[in-house]
Design a protein around this motif. Structure first.
Motif, PDB file in Angstrom:
ATOM      1  N   ARG A   5       0.884  -1.159   0.000  1.00 43.79           N
ATOM      2  CA  ARG A   5       0.000   0.000   0.000  1.00 43.79           C
ATOM      3  C   ARG A   5       0.916   1.203   0.000  1.00 43.79           C
ATOM      4  O   ARG A   5       1.880   1.253   0.762  1.00 43.79           O
ATOM      5  CB  ARG A   5      -0.850   0.031   1.260  1.00 43.79           C
ATOM      6  CG  ARG A   5      -1.845  -1.090   1.353  1.00 43.79           C
ATOM      7  CD  ARG A   5      -2.659  -0.951   2.613  1.00 43.79           C
ATOM      8  NE  ARG A   5      -3.458  -2.135   2.823  1.00 43.79           N
ATOM      9  CZ  ARG A   5      -4.157  -2.375   3.905  1.00 43.79           C
ATOM     10  NH1 ARG A   5      -4.143  -1.501   4.894  1.00 43.79           N
ATOM     11  NH2 ARG A   5      -4.856  -3.474   4.022  1.00 43.79           N
ATOM     12  N   GLN A 148      -6.309   8.606   9.995  1.00 41.56           N
ATOM     13  CA  GLN A 148      -6.876   7.320   9.579  1.00 41.56           C
ATOM     14  C   GLN A 148      -5.780   6.409   9.010  1.00 41.56           C
ATOM     15  O   GLN A 148      -5.750   5.214   9.300  1.00 41.56           O
ATOM     16  CB  GLN A 148      -7.981   7.531   8.542  1.00 41.56           C
ATOM     17  CG  GLN A 148      -8.659   6.236   8.113  1.00 41.56           C
ATOM     18  CD  GLN A 148      -9.312   5.514   9.270  1.00 41.56           C
ATOM     19  OE1 GLN A 148     -10.088   6.106  10.014  1.00 41.56           O
ATOM     20  NE2 GLN A 148      -9.017   4.239   9.436  1.00 41.56           N
ATOM     21  N   ILE A 149      -4.874   6.970   8.220  1.00 46.43           N
ATOM     22  CA  ILE A 149      -3.762   6.186   7.680  1.00 46.43           C
ATOM     23  C   ILE A 149      -2.899   5.648   8.820  1.00 46.43           C
ATOM     24  O   ILE A 149      -2.523   4.473   8.832  1.00 46.43           O
ATOM     25  CB  ILE A 149      -2.916   7.030   6.706  1.00 46.43           C
ATOM     26  CG1 ILE A 149      -3.708   7.319   5.427  1.00 46.43           C
ATOM     27  CG2 ILE A 149      -1.602   6.327   6.371  1.00 46.43           C
ATOM     28  CD1 ILE A 149      -3.067   8.341   4.517  1.00 46.43           C
ATOM     29  N   ASP A 152      -4.614   2.770  10.459  1.00 47.20           N
ATOM     30  CA  ASP A 152      -4.503   1.573   9.615  1.00 47.20           C
ATOM     31  C   ASP A 152      -3.126   0.937   9.751  1.00 47.20           C
ATOM     32  O   ASP A 152      -2.999  -0.293   9.829  1.00 47.20           O
ATOM     33  CB  ASP A 152      -4.780   1.918   8.148  1.00 47.20           C
ATOM     34  CG  ASP A 152      -6.226   2.338   7.893  1.00 47.20           C
ATOM     35  OD1 ASP A 152      -7.088   2.101   8.766  1.00 47.20           O
ATOM     36  OD2 ASP A 152      -6.482   2.926   6.826  1.00 47.20           O
ATOM     37  N   ASP A 155      -2.885  -0.853  13.095  1.00 50.01           N
ATOM     38  CA  ASP A 155      -3.614  -2.128  13.045  1.00 50.01           C
ATOM     39  C   ASP A 155      -2.799  -3.182  12.309  1.00 50.01           C
ATOM     40  O   ASP A 155      -2.710  -4.332  12.749  1.00 50.01           O
ATOM     41  CB  ASP A 155      -4.970  -1.950  12.346  1.00 50.01           C
ATOM     42  CG  ASP A 155      -5.949  -1.112  13.158  1.00 50.01           C
ATOM     43  OD1 ASP A 155      -5.703  -0.900  14.373  1.00 50.01           O
ATOM     44  OD2 ASP A 155      -6.946  -0.642  12.566  1.00 50.01           O
TER      45      ASP A 155
END
Length: 196
Positions: A5, A148-149, A152, A155
Motif C-alpha cells: 500500500r 486514519q492512515i 490503519d 492495526d
C-alpha cells in the motif's frame, strides 16, 4: 500477502510538479536565450535545485505490506520489519519509533491540524445527534485522512508483528541518487560564481 500500500501527499506531488515546471520554463529560457555564462549558471542552478525539489515533494512515500514498513523520506530510505516497530504516533508530525527508540518521521503522511479539528467537530455533532447539516454524518469518517492512515498502519503492525516474515532489524540507506546531483550542482554553481 498483498502488494505494498503506498501513501503519498497529494499536495506535495502537485507542488513539486508545479515547481519543476517553473524551473524548466525559467531554466530552459535562460539556457536557450541567455548570453555569456548565463546558460551555464542556469544549468548548474537547475542541477542543484531540481533534486532538492524532487526530494521534498515527489520522493516521500510510505509503503506498507504484510512484512514491513518502508519509509522513503527526502534523503533516506528506512525499512522496518513490523516486529521492529515499537510504535506509530501522531502529534505535530507522524512518526514511527523502532524498538531501539530511534524516531523516523513519515514525510509522506502530513498532519493537518485543520482536518483534525474538522473531524472533531463532525464527531461532536454526531455525538449530540445534530443532523442539521446537509451531508450525512454517518457515512463520513470521524478522523482526518492522516490520522486514519496512521490507525490503519497501527492495526497492520499489531496484526503482523509476530509473523515469521515480519522479523528482522531496521535498515537505513542514504539516497545518494538525490544527494549526489544536488551536491554536484552546488559545487559547479559555486565554482562558476567564484570564477566571476
Amino acid at each position: 500477502m498483498y502488494k505494498d500500500r503506498v501513501y503519498r501527499s497529494p499536495a506535495g506531488l502537485v507542488g513539486g510538479v508545479m515547481l519543476l515546471g517553473i524551473f524548466g520554463w525559467l531554466g530552459g529560457d535562460a539556457v536557450v536565450s541567455g548570453e555569456g555564462r548565463t546558460p551555464w549558471l542556469a544549468l548548474a542552478a537547475m542541477l542543484c535545485a531540481v533534486p532538492v525539489v524532487v526530494a521534498f515533494s515527489l520522493r516521500p512515500a510510505v509503503f506498507a505490506n504484510d512484512d514491513r514498513l518502508r519509509v522513503r523520506n527526502p534523503f533516506r530510505v528506512i525499512e522496518l520489519p513490523w516486529a521492529s516497530v515499537a510504535s506509530l504516533r501522531s502529534g505535530f508530525s507522524n512518526e514511527v519509533i523502532d524498538e531501539a527508540g530511534t524516531k523516523y518521521q513519515l514525510w509522506a503522511i502530513p498532519v493537518s491540524l485543520r482536518a483534525r479539528k474538522k473531524a472533531a467537530r463532525r464527531q461532536a455533532r454526531e455525538a449530540r445527534g445534530d443532523s442539521s447539516g446537509r451531508t450525512s454524518l454517518v457515512d463520513q469518517p470521524m478522523r482526518s485522512e492522516g490520522d486514519q492512515i496512521m490507525a490503519d498502519l497501527r492495526d497492520l503492525c499489531e496484526a503482523r508483528a509476530k509473523a515469521t516474515g515480519s522479523q528482522g532489524e531496521p535498515s537505513v540507506r542514504w539516497a545518494w541518487e538525490i544527494m549526489g546531483p544536488a551536491v554536484a550542482g552546488a559545487v559547479l554553481l559555486a565554482v562558476l560564481i567564484a570564477l566571476g
